[in-house]
Design an enzyme around this catalytic site. Structure first.
Site, mmCIF file in Angstrom:
data_model
loop_
_atom_site.group_PDB
_atom_site.id
_atom_site.type_symbol
_atom_site.label_atom_id
_atom_site.label_comp_id
_atom_site.label_asym_id
_atom_site.label_seq_id
_atom_site.Cartn_x
_atom_site.Cartn_y
_atom_site.Cartn_z
ATOM 1 N N ASN A 104 11.551 -9.470 -2.327
ATOM 2 C CA ASN A 104 11.782 -8.058 -2.620
ATOM 3 C C ASN A 104 12.604 -7.913 -3.906
ATOM 4 O O ASN A 104 12.698 -8.844 -4.699
ATOM 5 C CB ASN A 104 12.422 -7.315 -1.445
ATOM 6 C CG ASN A 104 11.834 -5.924 -1.273
ATOM 7 O OD1 ASN A 104 11.802 -5.132 -2.200
ATOM 8 N ND2 ASN A 104 11.362 -5.640 -0.068
ATOM 9 N N ARG A 105 13.206 -6.742 -4.115
ATOM 10 C CA ARG A 105 13.774 -6.399 -5.427
ATOM 11 C C ARG A 105 15.289 -6.555 -5.500
ATOM 12 O O ARG A 105 16.000 -6.318 -4.518
ATOM 13 C CB ARG A 105 13.391 -4.963 -5.792
ATOM 14 C CG ARG A 105 11.889 -4.761 -5.965
ATOM 15 C CD ARG A 105 11.514 -3.300 -6.142
ATOM 16 N NE ARG A 105 10.078 -3.151 -6.397
ATOM 17 C CZ ARG A 105 9.153 -3.077 -5.444
ATOM 18 N NH1 ARG A 105 9.518 -3.117 -4.169
ATOM 19 N NH2 ARG A 105 7.886 -2.949 -5.757
ATOM 20 N N HIS A 130 10.819 -10.738 -6.002
ATOM 21 C CA HIS A 130 10.402 -11.983 -5.348
ATOM 22 C C HIS A 130 10.909 -13.234 -6.058
ATOM 23 O O HIS A 130 10.200 -14.236 -6.181
ATOM 24 C CB HIS A 130 8.877 -12.023 -5.201
ATOM 25 C CG HIS A 130 8.322 -10.925 -4.358
ATOM 26 N ND1 HIS A 130 8.997 -10.375 -3.293
ATOM 27 C CD2 HIS A 130 7.131 -10.247 -4.436
ATOM 28 C CE1 HIS A 130 8.260 -9.419 -2.736
ATOM 29 N NE2 HIS A 130 7.128 -9.317 -3.406
ATOM 30 N N HIS A 199 4.564 -13.301 2.560
ATOM 31 C CA HIS A 199 3.983 -12.095 1.969
ATOM 32 C C HIS A 199 2.471 -12.010 2.264
ATOM 33 O O HIS A 199 1.682 -11.732 1.363
ATOM 34 C CB HIS A 199 4.236 -12.095 0.458
ATOM 35 C CG HIS A 199 4.126 -10.757 -0.197
ATOM 36 N ND1 HIS A 199 2.926 -10.104 -0.367
ATOM 37 C CD2 HIS A 199 5.071 -9.940 -0.733
ATOM 38 C CE1 HIS A 199 3.131 -8.954 -0.997
ATOM 39 N NE2 HIS A 199 4.432 -8.830 -1.231
ATOM 40 N N SER A 200 2.089 -12.228 3.502
ATOM 41 C CA SER A 200 0.669 -12.127 3.854
ATOM 42 C C SER A 200 0.223 -10.675 3.919
ATOM 43 O O SER A 200 0.946 -9.800 4.401
ATOM 44 C CB SER A 200 0.394 -12.800 5.198
ATOM 45 O OG SER A 200 0.477 -14.197 5.082
ATOM 46 N N TYR A 201 -0.994 -10.437 3.427
ATOM 47 C CA TYR A 201 -1.661 -9.143 3.548
ATOM 48 C C TYR A 201 -2.639 -9.229 4.711
ATOM 49 O O TYR A 201 -3.565 -10.045 4.698
ATOM 50 C CB TYR A 201 -2.457 -8.821 2.292
ATOM 51 C CG TYR A 201 -1.679 -8.426 1.071
ATOM 52 C CD1 TYR A 201 -1.595 -7.081 0.681
ATOM 53 C CD2 TYR A 201 -1.058 -9.381 0.273
ATOM 54 C CE1 TYR A 201 -0.905 -6.713 -0.472
ATOM 55 C CE2 TYR A 201 -0.371 -9.012 -0.871
ATOM 56 C CZ TYR A 201 -0.293 -7.678 -1.237
ATOM 57 O OH TYR A 201 0.386 -7.323 -2.373
ATOM 58 N N ASP A 271 5.939 1.430 1.107
ATOM 59 C CA ASP A 271 6.535 0.218 0.538
ATOM 60 C C ASP A 271 8.033 0.307 0.796
ATOM 61 O O ASP A 271 8.840 0.402 -0.118
ATOM 62 C CB ASP A 271 6.232 0.102 -0.956
ATOM 63 C CG ASP A 271 6.562 -1.281 -1.511
ATOM 64 O OD1 ASP A 271 6.916 -2.178 -0.705
ATOM 65 O OD2 ASP A 271 6.462 -1.469 -2.742
ATOM 66 N N GLN A 308 9.669 -5.120 5.770
ATOM 67 C CA GLN A 308 9.073 -4.313 4.706
ATOM 68 C C GLN A 308 7.629 -4.019 5.086
ATOM 69 O O GLN A 308 6.803 -4.920 5.175
ATOM 70 C CB GLN A 308 9.106 -5.063 3.369
ATOM 71 C CG GLN A 308 8.651 -4.230 2.175
ATOM 72 C CD GLN A 308 9.771 -3.393 1.577
ATOM 73 O OE1 GLN A 308 10.922 -3.514 1.984
ATOM 74 N NE2 GLN A 308 9.443 -2.583 0.591
ATOM 75 N N GLU A 336 6.658 -7.775 6.059
ATOM 76 C CA GLU A 336 7.517 -8.852 5.573
ATOM 77 C C GLU A 336 8.872 -8.774 6.260
ATOM 78 O O GLU A 336 9.692 -7.910 5.937
ATOM 79 C CB GLU A 336 7.683 -8.742 4.061
ATOM 80 C CG GLU A 336 6.368 -8.737 3.287
ATOM 81 C CD GLU A 336 6.539 -8.127 1.907
ATOM 82 O OE1 GLU A 336 7.265 -8.721 1.080
ATOM 83 O OE2 GLU A 336 5.958 -7.042 1.667
#
Length: 372
Positions: A104-105, A130, A199-201, A271, A308, A336
């Site tokens: 994340n940020r 990330h 970070h799987s979609y 998000d 997330q 996440e």
């Protein structure tokens, strides 16, 4: 009669061994390819009953998860590339990646620890995302088989992407029955900050089969962390009540995604970090996702304080996955499990600091099933 009894006993032993083998699962390793500098990259296939999981040492990526629908037809339910080359040439896709040191940020890529300010290279507008432009997802991790799975290890040197301390991170994937478990652990020789996640979609229809807007999400959170225009948390822990962020009951992802809500507009959809109910450090349900069409169900549990929820807003068709499918906007969703974004700059958030002599450990599980 004795021979018949002995034969029957042998058959029973064989059946029992077969069921034991199925319950324990199977782990197979192959070399998937090589990096540009010639490093061989293993890929591991974990099987258990009807579930098959593939993970690679490159970035410790989850490459595929195949699960059955309500009629028994299996499909891959995460976005990914069909070859190692896809991951090597599209390093910032994060499809199935382990992201770190800091998932994340981090605002402006800066944080202060023990009176010293550190600068992470920015790679998301003015912010670091990330772990910076060369995160954990772009390294070949060391790997070793463990019961029911594989453990990956990566050593990040002091000063890597600006982070202090030599950090040794381990990620262990194990598959038992219908549950994929990820155990994270790390140690350091100097005080540092850490926020590792996967970070799987997911697309419960099956990879590349339309968008995820009709899939339903339930999130075990009464609060979330609102963001500013740069998607950095403001510091507030806001109630989800009366907002499109209220997923305390199952809701279709697309039901409110276009609502006239400033937070949704800033993110282009969902998000956001959700503050999970319950005590951090204990296993509890983070989220449940279902697909009415296929019947597939995903239950996520974690020891982390947050999750997330991301609705694939920045997918734009530029990534080409399995079978030539282009991943369009909302082609997958992420759950996440994590500490909160920008925590090093928010003393009131759960701490992401790791000190020498300590071991960070967290666990997340993904359990797969079907609904009627």
């Amino acid at each position: 009669m004795v021979k018949q009894a002995a034969k029957l006993f042998a058959i029973m032993i064989g059946v029992a061994m077969a069921f034991t083998s199925l319950a324990q699962g199977e782990v197979k390793m192959a070399i998937w390819g090589k990096t540009a500098d010639g490093v061989a990259v293993p890929i591991y296939t974990l099987t258990s009953g009807q579930i098959e999981v593939r993970v690679t040492a490159y970035g410790a990526h989850l490459v595929s998860i195949k699960t059955p629908d309500r009629t028994g037809n299996a499909a891959d339910i995460i976005l990914g590339f069909g070859s190692l080359q896809g991951y090597l040439t599209q390093p910032n896709s994060y499809l199935g990646a382990i992201v770190g040191r800091y998932g994340n940020r981090i605002a402006l890529g800066k944080f202060t620890l023990d009176g010293k300010t550190y600068q992470i290279p920015v790679n998301n507008g003015p912010n670091a995302l990330h772990g910076g432009p060369m995160g954990f997802d772009q390294y070949v991790w060391k790997s070793q088989e463990v019961p029911d799975g594989v453990e990956f290890t990566h050593v990040s040197p002091d000063g890597d992407m600006g982070f202090p301390g030599t950090l040794t991170a381990k990620v262990r994937y194990t598959l038992k029955g219908d549950t994929l478990r990820i155990d994270y652990s790390a140690t350091t020789d100097k005080a540092t900050v850490l926020n590792i996640t996967n970070h799987s979609y997911f697309n419960l229809h099956g990879d590349g089969k339309g968008n995820i807007l009709d899939q339903r999400i339930e999130i075990n959170a009464d609060r979330y962390t609102p963001v500013d225009a740069g998607l950095i948390p403001t510091g507030e822990l806001a109630s989800v009540a009366g907002t499109p962020m209220d997923f305390r009951k199952p809701e279709a992802i697309g039901a409110r995604i276009d609502d006239s809500n400033e937070q949704l507009k800033r993110a282009g959809g969902y998000d956001f970090n959700f503050v999970l109910n319950g005590k951090p450090g204990t296993m509890r349900v983070a989220a449940i996702a279902t697909d009415p069409a296929s019947g597939r169900k995903l239950t996520v549990e974690t020891t982390e304080p947050g999750v997330q929820f991301y609705s694939g807003n920045f997918l734009d068709g530029s990534l080409t996955g399995w079978n030539g499918v282009k991943y369009e906007k909302h082609g997958g969703f992420c759950l996440e499990t994590q500490h909160f974004p920008d925590s090093p700059n928010h003393p009131d958030f759960p701490s992401t600091e790791l000190k020498p002599g300590e071991t960070m450990h967290s666990t997340t599980t993904f359990t797969f099933g079907v609904t009627k």
